[in-house]
Design a protein around this motif. Structure first.
Motif, PDB file in Angstrom:
ATOM      1  N   LEU A  60      53.658 107.292  96.465  1.00 55.46           N
ATOM      2  CA  LEU A  60      54.697 108.298  96.722  1.00 55.46           C
ATOM      3  C   LEU A  60      55.938 107.705  97.365  1.00 55.46           C
ATOM      4  O   LEU A  60      57.047 108.191  97.145  1.00 55.46           O
ATOM      5  CB  LEU A  60      54.166 109.392  97.666  1.00 55.46           C
ATOM      6  N   ASP A  61      55.743 106.677  98.201  1.00 52.56           N
ATOM      7  CA  ASP A  61      56.877 106.203  98.991  1.00 52.56           C
ATOM      8  C   ASP A  61      56.533 104.844  99.586  1.00 52.56           C
ATOM      9  O   ASP A  61      55.358 104.488  99.739  1.00 52.56           O
ATOM     10  CB  ASP A  61      57.166 107.199 100.132  1.00 52.56           C
ATOM     11  N   VAL A  62      57.584 104.096  99.922  1.00 56.66           N
ATOM     12  CA  VAL A  62      57.467 102.843 100.670  1.00 56.66           C
ATOM     13  C   VAL A  62      58.541 102.892 101.752  1.00 56.66           C
ATOM     14  O   VAL A  62      59.676 103.297 101.476  1.00 56.66           O
ATOM     15  CB  VAL A  62      57.691 101.618  99.751  1.00 56.66           C
ATOM     16  N   LYS A  63      58.151 102.512 102.967  1.00 54.80           N
ATOM     17  CA  LYS A  63      59.094 102.542 104.094  1.00 54.80           C
ATOM     18  C   LYS A  63      58.953 101.258 104.896  1.00 54.80           C
ATOM     19  O   LYS A  63      57.839 100.759 105.052  1.00 54.80           O
ATOM     20  CB  LYS A  63      58.740 103.686 105.056  1.00 54.80           C
ATOM     21  N   PRO A 112      60.732 112.994  99.832  1.00 56.59           N
ATOM     22  CA  PRO A 112      61.319 112.947 101.178  1.00 56.59           C
ATOM     23  C   PRO A 112      60.292 113.226 102.271  1.00 56.59           C
ATOM     24  O   PRO A 112      60.324 114.251 102.938  1.00 56.59           O
ATOM     25  CB  PRO A 112      62.397 114.024 101.111  1.00 56.59           C
ATOM     26  N   ILE A 113      59.385 112.267 102.424  1.00 55.75           N
ATOM     27  CA  ILE A 113      58.340 112.379 103.437  1.00 55.75           C
ATOM     28  C   ILE A 113      58.796 111.627 104.685  1.00 55.75           C
ATOM     29  O   ILE A 113      59.166 110.461 104.606  1.00 55.75           O
ATOM     30  CB  ILE A 113      57.006 111.801 102.907  1.00 55.75           C
ATOM     31  N   GLY A 114      58.777 112.315 105.824  1.00 58.09           N
ATOM     32  CA  GLY A 114      59.109 111.677 107.094  1.00 58.09           C
ATOM     33  C   GLY A 114      57.847 111.145 107.757  1.00 58.09           C
ATOM     34  O   GLY A 114      56.789 111.776 107.681  1.00 58.09           O
ATOM     35  N   LEU A 115      57.961 109.980 108.369  1.00 53.85           N
ATOM     36  CA  LEU A 115      56.834 109.357 109.069  1.00 53.85           C
ATOM     37  C   LEU A 115      57.243 109.165 110.518  1.00 53.85           C
ATOM     38  O   LEU A 115      58.197 108.433 110.810  1.00 53.85           O
ATOM     39  CB  LEU A 115      56.501 108.015 108.424  1.00 53.85           C
ATOM     40  N   HIS A 116      56.540 109.821 111.441  1.00 50.83           N
ATOM     41  CA  HIS A 116      56.929 109.861 112.845  1.00 50.83           C
ATOM     42  C   HIS A 116      55.738 109.469 113.700  1.00 50.83           C
ATOM     43  O   HIS A 116      54.681 110.107 113.617  1.00 50.83           O
ATOM     44  CB  HIS A 116      57.356 111.277 113.232  1.00 50.83           C
ATOM     45  N   ARG A 117      55.926 108.439 114.504  1.00 49.39           N
ATOM     46  CA  ARG A 117      54.856 108.023 115.406  1.00 49.39           C
ATOM     47  C   ARG A 117      55.104 108.626 116.785  1.00 49.39           C
ATOM     48  O   ARG A 117      56.155 108.377 117.387  1.00 49.39           O
ATOM     49  CB  ARG A 117      54.824 106.501 115.484  1.00 49.39           C
ATOM     50  N   VAL A 118      54.168 109.407 117.270  1.00 50.77           N
ATOM     51  CA  VAL A 118      54.370 110.145 118.525  1.00 50.77           C
ATOM     52  C   VAL A 118      53.105 110.077 119.371  1.00 50.77           C
ATOM     53  O   VAL A 118      52.025 109.698 118.887  1.00 50.77           O
ATOM     54  CB  VAL A 118      54.708 111.628 118.251  1.00 50.77           C
ATOM     55  N   THR A 119      53.257 110.443 120.641  1.00 50.57           N
ATOM     56  CA  THR A 119      52.118 110.586 121.536  1.00 50.57           C
ATOM     57  C   THR A 119      51.926 112.065 121.855  1.00 50.57           C
ATOM     58  O   THR A 119      52.891 112.779 122.152  1.00 50.57           O
ATOM     59  CB  THR A 119      52.348 109.801 122.839  1.00 50.57           C
ATOM     60  N   VAL A 120      50.683 112.520 121.756  1.00 54.09           N
ATOM     61  CA  VAL A 120      50.367 113.904 122.083  1.00 54.09           C
ATOM     62  C   VAL A 120      50.361 114.046 123.602  1.00 54.09           C
ATOM     63  O   VAL A 120      49.716 113.259 124.305  1.00 54.09           O
ATOM     64  CB  VAL A 120      48.999 114.298 121.497  1.00 54.09           C
ATOM     65  N   VAL A 121      51.085 115.033 124.120  1.00 53.36           N
ATOM     66  CA  VAL A 121      51.148 115.209 125.568  1.00 53.36           C
ATOM     67  C   VAL A 121      50.449 116.487 126.024  1.00 53.36           C
ATOM     68  O   VAL A 121      50.148 116.640 127.203  1.00 53.36           O
ATOM     69  CB  VAL A 121      52.610 115.178 126.081  1.00 53.36           C
ATOM     70  N   GLU A 122      50.175 117.412 125.107  1.00 54.94           N
ATOM     71  CA  GLU A 122      49.535 118.675 125.490  1.00 54.94           C
ATOM     72  C   GLU A 122      48.943 119.311 124.245  1.00 54.94           C
ATOM     73  O   GLU A 122      49.498 119.186 123.151  1.00 54.94           O
ATOM     74  CB  GLU A 122      50.600 119.612 126.099  1.00 54.94           C
ATOM     75  N   THR A 123      47.792 119.973 124.442  1.00 55.51           N
ATOM     76  CA  THR A 123      47.228 120.757 123.336  1.00 55.51           C
ATOM     77  C   THR A 123      47.128 122.194 123.804  1.00 55.51           C
ATOM     78  O   THR A 123      46.858 122.477 124.973  1.00 55.51           O
ATOM     79  CB  THR A 123      45.843 120.235 122.914  1.00 55.51           C
ATOM     80  N   LEU A 132      60.808 116.437 104.416  1.00 60.38           N
ATOM     81  CA  LEU A 132      62.203 116.596 104.842  1.00 60.38           C
ATOM     82  C   LEU A 132      62.929 117.420 103.778  1.00 60.38           C
ATOM     83  O   LEU A 132      63.588 116.889 102.887  1.00 60.38           O
ATOM     84  CB  LEU A 132      62.830 115.221 105.067  1.00 60.38           C
ATOM     85  N   ASP A 133      62.769 118.727 103.900  1.00 56.41           N
ATOM     86  CA  ASP A 133      63.112 119.615 102.787  1.00 56.41           C
ATOM     87  C   ASP A 133      64.609 119.757 102.562  1.00 56.41           C
ATOM     88  O   ASP A 133      65.021 120.377 101.595  1.00 56.41           O
ATOM     89  CB  ASP A 133      62.448 120.988 102.971  1.00 56.41           C
ATOM     90  N   ARG A 134      65.410 119.185 103.470  1.00 59.65           N
ATOM     91  CA  ARG A 134      66.861 119.252 103.232  1.00 59.65           C
ATOM     92  C   ARG A 134      67.428 117.928 102.720  1.00 59.65           C
ATOM     93  O   ARG A 134      68.648 117.768 102.617  1.00 59.65           O
ATOM     94  CB  ARG A 134      67.563 119.684 104.517  1.00 59.65           C
ATOM     95  N   ALA A 135      66.548 116.991 102.422  1.00 60.39           N
ATOM     96  CA  ALA A 135      67.014 115.687 101.943  1.00 60.39           C
ATOM     97  C   ALA A 135      67.311 115.735 100.437  1.00 60.39           C
ATOM     98  O   ALA A 135      66.846 116.616  99.720  1.00 60.39           O
ATOM     99  CB  ALA A 135      65.954 114.621 102.217  1.00 60.39           C
ATOM    100  N   ARG A 136      68.073 114.758  99.989  1.00 61.38           N
ATOM    101  CA  ARG A 136      68.332 114.603  98.553  1.00 61.38           C
ATOM    102  C   ARG A 136      67.263 113.706  97.948  1.00 61.38           C
ATOM    103  O   ARG A 136      66.841 112.729  98.550  1.00 61.38           O
ATOM    104  CB  ARG A 136      69.707 113.971  98.334  1.00 61.38           C
ATOM    105  N   ARG A 137      66.848 114.029  96.762  1.00 65.11           N
ATOM    106  CA  ARG A 137      65.778 113.272  96.107  1.00 65.11           C
ATOM    107  C   ARG A 137      66.296 112.386  94.985  1.00 65.11           C
ATOM    108  O   ARG A 137      65.509 111.676  94.368  1.00 65.11           O
ATOM    109  CB  ARG A 137      64.719 114.229  95.581  1.00 65.11           C
ATOM    110  N   ASP A 138      67.591 112.466  94.729  1.00 61.19           N
ATOM    111  CA  ASP A 138      68.139 111.748  93.579  1.00 61.19           C
ATOM    112  C   ASP A 138      68.812 110.436  93.976  1.00 61.19           C
ATOM    113  O   ASP A 138      69.371 109.759  93.122  1.00 61.19           O
ATOM    114  CB  ASP A 138      69.145 112.634  92.839  1.00 61.19           C
TER     115      ASP A 138
END
Lengths: 136, 136
Positions: free
Chosen positions: B123-126, A93-104, A59-65
């Motif tokens: 690195l992180d805990v969520k 700032p690592i985002g964790l997203h659980r998703v379902t693949v619908v198309e490749t 999440l490259d626009r997040a604040r790390r401080d």
């Protein structure tokens, strides 16, 4: 000490505005494409429609401080340490997203309900395991 | 382009041997401590015993140049792209571990069933969200 993480691809989404983006996937997040760089496409080749995966983003626009935040940015709620929130603002700032693949489609995967804005770098994709079922 | 990830702490575990470490938490992974660096301890202060969290680690002994592996290292199984496996070997060797906090002690959290060896950087805990329930 630090580690060099490099993007393996990027999110292509109709979400472009951080301020109005949903905070969680069950809050109206749209389908999106995971677009892998050609040199990493092979790593995604065994993923099929219907697969449930975790997408890890930077999440490259997040604040790390920030070590404490008001949960969900709600100033009426007391501050908490960021590790008990899903705030994008955190030391890594690592985002964790659980998703379902619908198309490749070659080096692209279409996924449902991803709450990351267009252009967000992707670090990794992992299968959801049997001990991590979704309520959906 | 790359991003600098920095450790916020380290895993303290009785697991020391990568070759014999369990591959998944339901394969006999022991309890372990998450030991935060003092400057990041505040980020963990709102976590309580009983909380289910994801721990993200940097698997610093993994290979980053592999895009395909035999799942679970089993050479009788055909190779797959690493993004459909939980192999530590992947472009960004980030480990994703779902655990339950069993004790808090200042800048340390004790968690059950963590399949990461002693010294693995954190690195992180969520928090696990309501839409991500465990089968356990």
């Amino acid at each position: 000490m630090s580690f060099q993480a490099r993007p393996v691809g990027v999110v292509a989404s109709t979400l472009t505005d951080l301020d109005t983006a949903p905070r969680q996937p069950d809050e109206g997040a749209p389908a999106a494409w995971l677009v892998f760089q050609p040199e990493f496409a092979e790593a995604a080749r065994s993923i099929s429609p219907g697969d449930e995966v975790f997408v890890l983003t930077w999440l490259d626009r997040a604040r790390r401080d920030l070590l404490e935040v008001h949960p969900r940015g709600d100033r009426t709620r007391p501050v908490e340490g960021v590790f008990s929130t899903r705030s994008p603002h955190r030391p890594n700032p690592i985002g964790l997203h659980r998703v379902t693949v619908v198309e490749t489609d070659g080096a692209r995967l279409r996924v449902d309900g991803l709450e990351a804005v267009d252009g967000t770098p992707i670090l990794d994709v992992k299968p959801v395991l049997g001990s991590e079922p979704s309520a959906r």
